[in-house]
Design a protein around this motif. Structure first.
Motif, PDB file in Angstrom:
ATOM      1  N   CYS A   1       0.869  -1.194   0.000  1.00 28.18           N
ATOM      2  CA  CYS A   1       0.000   0.000   0.000  1.00 28.18           C
ATOM      3  C   CYS A   1       0.895   1.230   0.000  1.00 28.18           C
ATOM      4  O   CYS A   1       1.427   1.631   1.043  1.00 28.18           O
ATOM      5  CB  CYS A   1      -0.926  -0.015   1.214  1.00 28.18           C
ATOM      6  SG  CYS A   1      -2.035  -1.430   1.276  1.00 28.18           S
ATOM      7  N   GLU A   2       1.059   1.842  -1.147  1.00 25.62           N
ATOM      8  CA  GLU A   2       2.035   2.916  -1.311  1.00 25.62           C
ATOM      9  C   GLU A   2       1.659   4.176  -0.557  1.00 25.62           C
ATOM     10  O   GLU A   2       2.535   4.917  -0.101  1.00 25.62           O
ATOM     11  CB  GLU A   2       2.196   3.238  -2.800  1.00 25.62           C
ATOM     12  CG  GLU A   2       2.682   2.058  -3.631  1.00 25.62           C
ATOM     13  CD  GLU A   2       2.793   2.412  -5.095  1.00 25.62           C
ATOM     14  OE1 GLU A   2       2.511   3.593  -5.431  1.00 25.62           O
ATOM     15  OE2 GLU A   2       3.140   1.530  -5.901  1.00 25.62           O
ATOM     16  N   PHE A   3       0.373   4.453  -0.419  1.00 25.09           N
ATOM     17  CA  PHE A   3      -0.069   5.722   0.164  1.00 25.09           C
ATOM     18  C   PHE A   3      -0.480   5.592   1.631  1.00 25.09           C
ATOM     19  O   PHE A   3      -0.987   6.540   2.213  1.00 25.09           O
ATOM     20  CB  PHE A   3      -1.244   6.288  -0.639  1.00 25.09           C
ATOM     21  CG  PHE A   3      -0.915   6.555  -2.084  1.00 25.09           C
ATOM     22  CD1 PHE A   3      -0.315   7.741  -2.458  1.00 25.09           C
ATOM     23  CD2 PHE A   3      -1.190   5.611  -3.060  1.00 25.09           C
ATOM     24  CE1 PHE A   3      -0.011   7.998  -3.780  1.00 25.09           C
ATOM     25  CE2 PHE A   3      -0.885   5.856  -4.391  1.00 25.09           C
ATOM     26  CZ  PHE A   3      -0.289   7.058  -4.756  1.00 25.09           C
ATOM     27  N   LEU A   4      -0.286   4.458   2.245  1.00 21.69           N
ATOM     28  CA  LEU A   4      -0.694   4.238   3.633  1.00 21.69           C
ATOM     29  C   LEU A   4       0.200   5.042   4.573  1.00 21.69           C
ATOM     30  O   LEU A   4       1.426   4.891   4.565  1.00 21.69           O
ATOM     31  CB  LEU A   4      -0.629   2.755   3.972  1.00 21.69           C
ATOM     32  CG  LEU A   4      -1.194   2.342   5.330  1.00 21.69           C
ATOM     33  CD1 LEU A   4      -2.680   2.661   5.409  1.00 21.69           C
ATOM     34  CD2 LEU A   4      -0.955   0.851   5.583  1.00 21.69           C
ATOM     35  N   VAL A   5      -0.420   5.904   5.394  1.00 27.08           N
ATOM     36  CA  VAL A   5       0.343   6.738   6.328  1.00 27.08           C
ATOM     37  C   VAL A   5      -0.082   6.517   7.775  1.00 27.08           C
ATOM     38  O   VAL A   5       0.714   6.745   8.690  1.00 27.08           O
ATOM     39  CB  VAL A   5       0.197   8.240   5.966  1.00 27.08           C
ATOM     40  CG1 VAL A   5       0.872   8.537   4.646  1.00 27.08           C
ATOM     41  CG2 VAL A   5      -1.260   8.667   5.923  1.00 27.08           C
ATOM     42  N   GLU A   6      -1.308   6.084   8.021  1.00 27.51           N
ATOM     43  CA  GLU A   6      -1.781   5.847   9.392  1.00 27.51           C
ATOM     44  C   GLU A   6      -2.371   4.441   9.478  1.00 27.51           C
ATOM     45  O   GLU A   6      -3.216   4.058   8.663  1.00 27.51           O
ATOM     46  CB  GLU A   6      -2.836   6.883   9.800  1.00 27.51           C
ATOM     47  CG  GLU A   6      -2.297   8.294   9.941  1.00 27.51           C
ATOM     48  CD  GLU A   6      -3.327   9.253  10.498  1.00 27.51           C
ATOM     49  OE1 GLU A   6      -4.250   8.775  11.206  1.00 27.51           O
ATOM     50  OE2 GLU A   6      -3.232  10.462  10.229  1.00 27.51           O
ATOM     51  N   LEU A   7      -1.935   3.715  10.492  1.00 31.26           N
ATOM     52  CA  LEU A   7      -2.369   2.333  10.672  1.00 31.26           C
ATOM     53  C   LEU A   7      -2.638   2.080  12.146  1.00 31.26           C
ATOM     54  O   LEU A   7      -1.846   2.459  13.007  1.00 31.26           O
ATOM     55  CB  LEU A   7      -1.294   1.371  10.151  1.00 31.26           C
ATOM     56  CG  LEU A   7      -1.599  -0.117  10.233  1.00 31.26           C
ATOM     57  CD1 LEU A   7      -2.819  -0.473   9.402  1.00 31.26           C
ATOM     58  CD2 LEU A   7      -0.389  -0.929   9.781  1.00 31.26           C
ATOM     59  N   PHE A   8      -3.769   1.428  12.422  1.00 34.17           N
ATOM     60  CA  PHE A   8      -4.168   1.107  13.792  1.00 34.17           C
ATOM     61  C   PHE A   8      -4.304  -0.404  13.906  1.00 34.17           C
ATOM     62  O   PHE A   8      -5.136  -1.018  13.218  1.00 34.17           O
ATOM     63  CB  PHE A   8      -5.487   1.801  14.153  1.00 34.17           C
ATOM     64  CG  PHE A   8      -5.406   3.301  14.117  1.00 34.17           C
ATOM     65  CD1 PHE A   8      -5.058   4.021  15.243  1.00 34.17           C
ATOM     66  CD2 PHE A   8      -5.668   3.992  12.943  1.00 34.17           C
ATOM     67  CE1 PHE A   8      -4.977   5.407  15.207  1.00 34.17           C
ATOM     68  CE2 PHE A   8      -5.593   5.376  12.894  1.00 34.17           C
ATOM     69  CZ  PHE A   8      -5.242   6.078  14.025  1.00 34.17           C
ATOM     70  N   LEU A   9      -3.494  -0.996  14.774  1.00 31.67           N
ATOM     71  CA  LEU A   9      -3.436  -2.457  14.906  1.00 31.67           C
ATOM     72  C   LEU A   9      -3.573  -2.923  16.343  1.00 31.67           C
ATOM     73  O   LEU A   9      -3.290  -4.088  16.640  1.00 31.67           O
ATOM     74  CB  LEU A   9      -2.101  -2.971  14.353  1.00 31.67           C
ATOM     75  CG  LEU A   9      -1.872  -2.790  12.846  1.00 31.67           C
ATOM     76  CD1 LEU A   9      -0.435  -3.098  12.502  1.00 31.67           C
ATOM     77  CD2 LEU A   9      -2.822  -3.670  12.051  1.00 31.67           C
ATOM     78  N   ALA A  10      -3.998  -2.089  17.234  1.00 31.38           N
ATOM     79  CA  ALA A  10      -4.063  -2.451  18.651  1.00 31.38           C
ATOM     80  C   ALA A  10      -5.053  -3.594  18.877  1.00 31.38           C
ATOM     81  O   ALA A  10      -6.009  -3.790  18.114  1.00 31.38           O
ATOM     82  CB  ALA A  10      -4.464  -1.241  19.487  1.00 31.38           C
ATOM     83  N   GLU A  11      -4.776  -4.365  19.934  1.00 31.79           N
ATOM     84  CA  GLU A  11      -5.645  -5.458  20.386  1.00 31.79           C
ATOM     85  C   GLU A  11      -5.805  -6.536  19.321  1.00 31.79           C
ATOM     86  O   GLU A  11      -6.892  -7.090  19.129  1.00 31.79           O
ATOM     87  CB  GLU A  11      -7.024  -4.926  20.802  1.00 31.79           C
ATOM     88  CG  GLU A  11      -6.961  -3.920  21.931  1.00 31.79           C
ATOM     89  CD  GLU A  11      -8.344  -3.502  22.399  1.00 31.79           C
ATOM     90  OE1 GLU A  11      -9.232  -4.370  22.463  1.00 31.79           O
ATOM     91  OE2 GLU A  11      -8.533  -2.315  22.684  1.00 31.79           O
ATOM     92  N   ASN A  12      -4.726  -6.841  18.619  1.00 28.20           N
ATOM     93  CA  ASN A  12      -4.695  -7.978  17.706  1.00 28.20           C
ATOM     94  C   ASN A  12      -3.811  -9.062  18.301  1.00 28.20           C
ATOM     95  O   ASN A  12      -2.989  -8.808  19.194  1.00 28.20           O
ATOM     96  CB  ASN A  12      -4.173  -7.551  16.337  1.00 28.20           C
ATOM     97  CG  ASN A  12      -5.277  -6.955  15.480  1.00 28.20           C
ATOM     98  OD1 ASN A  12      -6.128  -7.671  14.942  1.00 28.20           O
ATOM     99  ND2 ASN A  12      -5.272  -5.632  15.361  1.00 28.20           N
ATOM    100  N   PRO A  13      -3.929 -10.312  17.840  1.00 28.07           N
ATOM    101  CA  PRO A  13      -3.183 -11.409  18.484  1.00 28.07           C
ATOM    102  C   PRO A  13      -1.673 -11.247  18.454  1.00 28.07           C
ATOM    103  O   PRO A  13      -0.993 -11.575  19.438  1.00 28.07           O
ATOM    104  CB  PRO A  13      -3.624 -12.639  17.675  1.00 28.07           C
ATOM    105  CG  PRO A  13      -4.975 -12.272  17.150  1.00 28.07           C
ATOM    106  CD  PRO A  13      -4.909 -10.811  16.870  1.00 28.07           C
ATOM    107  N   PHE A  14      -1.105 -10.731  17.340  1.00 30.11           N
ATOM    108  CA  PHE A  14       0.352 -10.671  17.257  1.00 30.11           C
ATOM    109  C   PHE A  14       0.940  -9.643  18.235  1.00 30.11           C
ATOM    110  O   PHE A  14       2.106  -9.749  18.619  1.00 30.11           O
ATOM    111  CB  PHE A  14       0.784 -10.354  15.820  1.00 30.11           C
ATOM    112  CG  PHE A  14       0.643  -8.911  15.428  1.00 30.11           C
ATOM    113  CD1 PHE A  14       1.693  -8.020  15.579  1.00 30.11           C
ATOM    114  CD2 PHE A  14      -0.552  -8.430  14.916  1.00 30.11           C
ATOM    115  CE1 PHE A  14       1.561  -6.691  15.212  1.00 30.11           C
ATOM    116  CE2 PHE A  14      -0.685  -7.118  14.552  1.00 30.11           C
ATOM    117  CZ  PHE A  14       0.370  -6.238  14.700  1.00 30.11           C
TER     118      PHE A  14
END
Length: 567
Positions: free
Chosen positions: A420-433
């Protein structure tokens, strides 16, 4: 001590003494229903009875030491009474006694002989200084709310509206604000034929009525009332914005069939269970629709709204989204907090830029049913059941903000987001990893290494934006400063020479113009010139055999001419 921003100023009863003990009493009389000015407060603080000035102690007159020394009784009691009467006369002239008595009784204020108490059940929103000379109670400023005289016992008074708007004619008023005025019935608005914005929100209105004369109305605010049916709006053909949220509506009915110019409709936080196509058939220009917090089960009825740009339908009981393909102009869609398991009806929306699908029952297969959304920039899929991300880069090629909080995502799936070339903000909280010991302390940096263009992970900035370095400015030496001054002086000299040259040139042109203006338009013919011409021709013709083309003859003619004319 904090100073209140907007207050009511109350008059004070003078200090009285009982058995040599000072008793201060506050008599709650509103003097100014506006923000207390410094002039009023300073004047009332400095006004003291002459009889209350400090005096020398004596056995006959008891004195009290404290922040303000005063003398209790004796010969000055008469002057003290006169000051009290003057203060009461001043307060009575600034207000109406009847309205003030009613307002005091509503506030729940009680005045006793030696004590002042406020009703603890009422939130005054301000502060009370028991040691000061003036009592302040914080309230809303008069500029942000209608005056108390505009509405009396739930009735709208047109003349008071004129005073509030500072106008002399009813047709000069275009905006009426009656927010939170305890109005129970819409009336007395027939004279305001030119009004365009009417705010009747947060009242106790149960029925829409008596608005047929306000045909120029473009914005109507009726939220926060007790309206259960939409009706009596047939004459409002110019209506563009209608706000009916937080009411008791169960259906739209036929009340909006004539609202062909309606662009924004809010009916959220009602009791809507179903919306039929005939009820919204006239909404050809509708761009914003909010039906959140209702009991809707289907959105297929909105497929006929070709101009729709924003649709908010969160907190309903939706299970599937069947077909919204005809809403080609849709840009923002919020379907969060439902029970969605299928969203295939959102496939092929070319302008969709923001999609909120949090708190649903969506799986990875359901997300793949969206197809390719070429314009999607923000996607919220938090609190779902998503486990695979391998198709996101192809489905959402220009995605910028992606929220995947509390799903079933492992680290190997996060790696797929590197495409994803334009991805600047990502939210991954509370996932298994994240719960594993390997990634929990430093998963932000790991995500940043995996997705090079990412700038923020779960609200933490992981990539600082590069700024161009500011060039270092060295201090100027004495030699360079001297040379700069020399250059500046030379430039000034050149500029002065140029100005002088230009001035001389202009003077010469003016002299030349004057000379040219004095010359005649045609050349004058004199008698001497005619004689000279004839004499020359006579001399030339008198010589036999002479040719005018020879150089000798021409010289002779010239000499003869010179001898005749230049002696």
């Amino acid at each position: 001590m904090l100073k209140p921003t907007s207050s009511l100023v109350f008059s004070e009863r003078p200090t009285r003494y009982v058995n040599g003990v000072r008793k201060k009493e506050h008599h709650l009389k509103p003097l100014l229903p506006v923000v207390a000015s410094h002039a009023v407060t300073s004047e009332r603080r400095q006004t003291r009875p002459e009889g209350l000035k400090p005096a020398a102690s004596s056995p006959n007159n008891a004195t009290i030491s404290g922040p303000r020394k005063t003398k209790s009784a004796g010969s000055d009691r008469r002057k003290k009474t006169e000051v009290i009467n003057e203060k009461r006369a001043f307060s009575s002239t600034t207000r109406s006694s009847k309205n003030s008595n009613n307002s005091r009784s509503k506030r729940g204020c009680r005045t006793e002989a030696n004590d002042t108490r406020l009703n603890p059940d009422i939130e005054y929103g301000g502060w009370v200084d028991e040691t000061s000379d003036i009592l302040f109670i914080d309230s809303k400023s008069a500029s942000t709310r209608p005056s108390e005289g505009t509405v009396t016992h739930g009735k709208i008074l047109p003349k008071d509206l004129l005073i509030q708007c500072q106008e002399s004619e009813y047709d000069s008023i275009y905006d009426i604000n009656l927010h939170a005025c305890h109005i129970k019935k819409i009336h007395n608005l027939e004279k305001f034929r030119k009004v365009k914005i009417l705010d009747l929100s947060c009242n106790e209105i149960e029925q829409i009525e008596h608005l047929s004369s306000n045909t120029n109305l473009k914005e109507l605010k009726l939220y926060g009332n007790k309206i259960s049916e939409i009706k009596n709006l047939e004459k409002l053909t110019e209506l563009c914005i209608l706000q009916l949220q937080f009411n008791k509506l169960k259906s739209l009915g036929k009340g909006l069939l004539s609202a062909k110019k309606l662009k924004c409709l809010r009916v959220d936080n009602n009791h809507l269970t179903q919306i039929e196509a005939r009820e919204i058939a006239a909404f050809s220009q509708l761009t914003n629709l909010d039906v959140s917090c209702n009991k809707l089960q289907n959105l297929s009825v909105f497929n006929c709204l070709n101009s729709l740009e924003e649709l908010l339908a969160s907190n309903n009981i939706l299970k599937t989204v069947t077909d919204l393909s005809r809403c080609r102009k849709l840009q923002e869609l919020n379907l969060s907090s439902n029970s969605l398991t299928s969203i295939s009806g959102l496939k092929g929306l070319p302008l969709l830029a923001s999609l909120h699908l949090s708190h649903n029952l969506l799986t990875s297969e359901a997300v793949q049913g969206l197809g390719k959304l070429r314009s999607l920039q923000e996607l919220d899929l938090s609190h779902n059941k998503i486990s695979k991300l391998n198709s996101f880069s192809s489905q959402f090629p220009v995605i910028e903000v992606l929220n995947l909080t509390k799903n079933s995502i492992e680290w190997l799936e996060v790696v797929h987001l590197s495409s994803c070339e334009f991805l600047v903000e990502l939210f991954l909280a509370e996932n298994p990893f994240i719960k594993s010991s390997d990634f929990k302390p430093s998963y932000h940096e790991e995500v940043h290494r995996c997705i090079s263009g990412i700038e923020m992970v779960d609200g933490v900035i992981v990539k600082q934006t590069k700024q161009k370095p500011v060039p270092f400015m060295r201090p100027m030496s004495a030699a360079s400063g001297l040379s700069a001054k020399q250059v500046q002086s030379q430039l000034q000299t050149v500029e002065a020479d140029l100005n002088m040259f230009g001035q001389d040139l202009r003077e010469k042109f003016e002299n030349l113009r004057t000379t040219m203006d004095t010359l005649p338009a045609e050349r004058p013919i004199s008698v001497a010139s005619e004689l000279s011409i004839t004499s020359v021709s006579t001399l030339a013709s008198s010589r036999p055999g002479s040719s005018r083309c020879s150089s000798r003859s021409r010289l002779q003619d010239a000499k003869a001419y010179a001898t005749t004319h230049f002696k």
